[in-house]
Scaffold this active site. Structure first.
Site, short mmCIF file in Angstrom:
data_model
loop_
_atom_site.label_atom_id
_atom_site.label_comp_id
_atom_site.label_asym_id
_atom_site.label_seq_id
_atom_site.Cartn_x
_atom_site.Cartn_y
_atom_site.Cartn_z
N CYS A 201 0.83 -1.20 0.00
CA CYS A 201 0.00 0.00 0.00
C CYS A 201 0.87 1.25 0.00
O CYS A 201 0.48 2.29 -0.54
CB CYS A 201 -0.93 -0.02 1.21
SG CYS A 201 -2.17 -1.32 1.16
N CYS A 348 12.72 5.96 -6.96
CA CYS A 348 11.26 5.94 -6.83
C CYS A 348 10.92 6.30 -5.38
O CYS A 348 11.65 7.06 -4.75
CB CYS A 348 10.69 4.58 -7.23
SG CYS A 348 11.34 3.20 -6.26
#
Length: 390
Positions: A201, A348
């Protein structure tokens, strides 16, 4: 399927408990005996996060006598979008202690047992053996397999749930269930997916209120197992799509090639997760935030490429970075436009997607490229705390 009650009833309810649980006592299928079973039950909730929050609150409200909480993490501001058991004043506290305070505030009759530690191969069976039932709200495959195998060895049933973006899943697993219908998590997922195909998540996001929907299912299943009410999800997978507001129930069967579980293993290795510290010592293609900052300050020519999605790029970015999303930079068309002689650092959010990009770039002949270890979150932590985390 319907099962016999998991827990024997306690001897009595106090006057205060009769008053508190009166709406349960009015239900013929629950009644005094069912409430006594709840009072006498011991449930271990693994993870006081998105799923653990509603599970803990509703099991406490329902009168589960002993709640075990195992979580070694601390409350972060980004948790509060979905982890409703914590509040603003809990930021920085251990989630287990914050959750305990919330449970005791809701129901002072509940005994809370804290396990401020990571569930490991060395302690999993011992901890789980002290409870009647386990509820697993963890968000990574290595811990899920550990919980499953430890529950099999301890002969305990457990309720499992999973969420991602707009979809959630839930089921019940119990290898030693009566009538030979026992199933475990390996019947649903015999092998873990590749780590790059299993974003958490934190990487992919989740609709906060989805935790309430799946957490409510998990808490309901726990109460049904304890009291013997209704048909459980044992042998079925519930799949909920919040966007379509649909539920599907998929039958589960024993995996044909599944072998008996006789012991625990290295689940990080099993799921293809390498220890970060070991990887940094041996992988010349990983660069730490402090190393990158030092190179920037020295004036070294480089190209810093952010491979996250545009939504994440709009939230926060590292100064001087260029944005080329992962799905684009890994195409031959885009890679052919990059200079293989340039020093390139890809990054990222947490370092997972950028490593995938790095692998592809190496295949295409890029030798002077590195991935930022820990991603932009590590950069914020170690270099620039003025940037917002997410």
């Amino acid at each position: 399927m319907q099962l016999l009650p998991l827990v024997h009833p306690s001897e009595e309810l106090t006057r205060d408990e009769v008053s508190r649980y009166s709406r349960h006592l009015l239900i013929p299928d629950v009644g005094v005996e069912g409430q006594k079973r709840l009072k006498n039950s011991k449930v271990l909730v693994i993870g006081a996060g998105g799923l653990g929050s509603p599970v803990l609150l509703y099991l406490a409200a329902a009168g589960v006598g002993t709640l075990g909480i195992i979580d070694f993490d601390v409350v972060d501001e980004s948790n509060l979008q979905r982890q409703i058991i914590h509040g603003q004043s809990d930021i920085g506290r251990l989630k287990s202690r914050s959750a305990k305070d919330s449970v005791n505030e809701l129901n002072p009759h509940i005994h809370v047992q804290l396990h401020n530690e990571r569930l490991e191969v060395t302690n999993a069976v011992e901890i789980i053996s002290g409870y009647d039932l386990v509820v697993d709200g963890t968000d990574n495959f290595s811990t899920r397999y550990l919980v499953n195998d430890a529950c099999v060895l301890a002969k305990k049933p457990y309720v499992w749930g999973s969420i991602f973006r707009f979809e959630g899943q839930a089921s019940v697993f119990w290898e030693d269930a009566p009538d030979g219908v026992g199933l475990n998590y390996r019947d649903l997922y015999p092998e873990p997916p590749p780590s790059e195909m299993a974003p958490s998540c934190a990487e992919g996001g989740v609709l906060g209120i989805l935790c309430a929907s799946i957490g409510a299912i998990m808490a309901t299943e726990a109460i049904k197992l304890i009291t013997g009410l209704g048909e459980t999800l044992l042998g079925r997978l519930a799949v909920y799509d919040a966007l379509d507001m649909t539920y599907r129930f998929i039958p589960l069967q024993r995996a044909p090639a599944r072998t008996p579980i006789t012991g625990l293993m290295d689940y990080q290795e099993f799921c293809g997760v390498k220890p970060v510290a070991t990887e940094n010592m041996t992988n010349p293609f990983i660069i730490s935030p402090l190393e990158l900052k030092k190179m920037q300050d020295s004036g070294k020519d480089m190209r810093l490429i952010d491979v996250r999605g545009i939504e994440e790029w709009n939230i926060v970015r590292i100064k001087g970075a260029n944005h080329i999303p992962k799905n684009k930079i890994m195409t031959e068309e885009v890679l052919s436009q990059l200079n293989k002689e340039d020093f390139i650092v890809v990054h990222c959010k947490m370092g997972i997607r950028s490593r995938d990009v790095l692998v592809e770039m190496k295949k295409q002949g890029f030798t002077n490229v590195k991935s930022l270890d820990g991603g932009i979150l590590a950069w914020i932590r170690d270099v620039d705390q003025s940037l917002p985390s997410y």
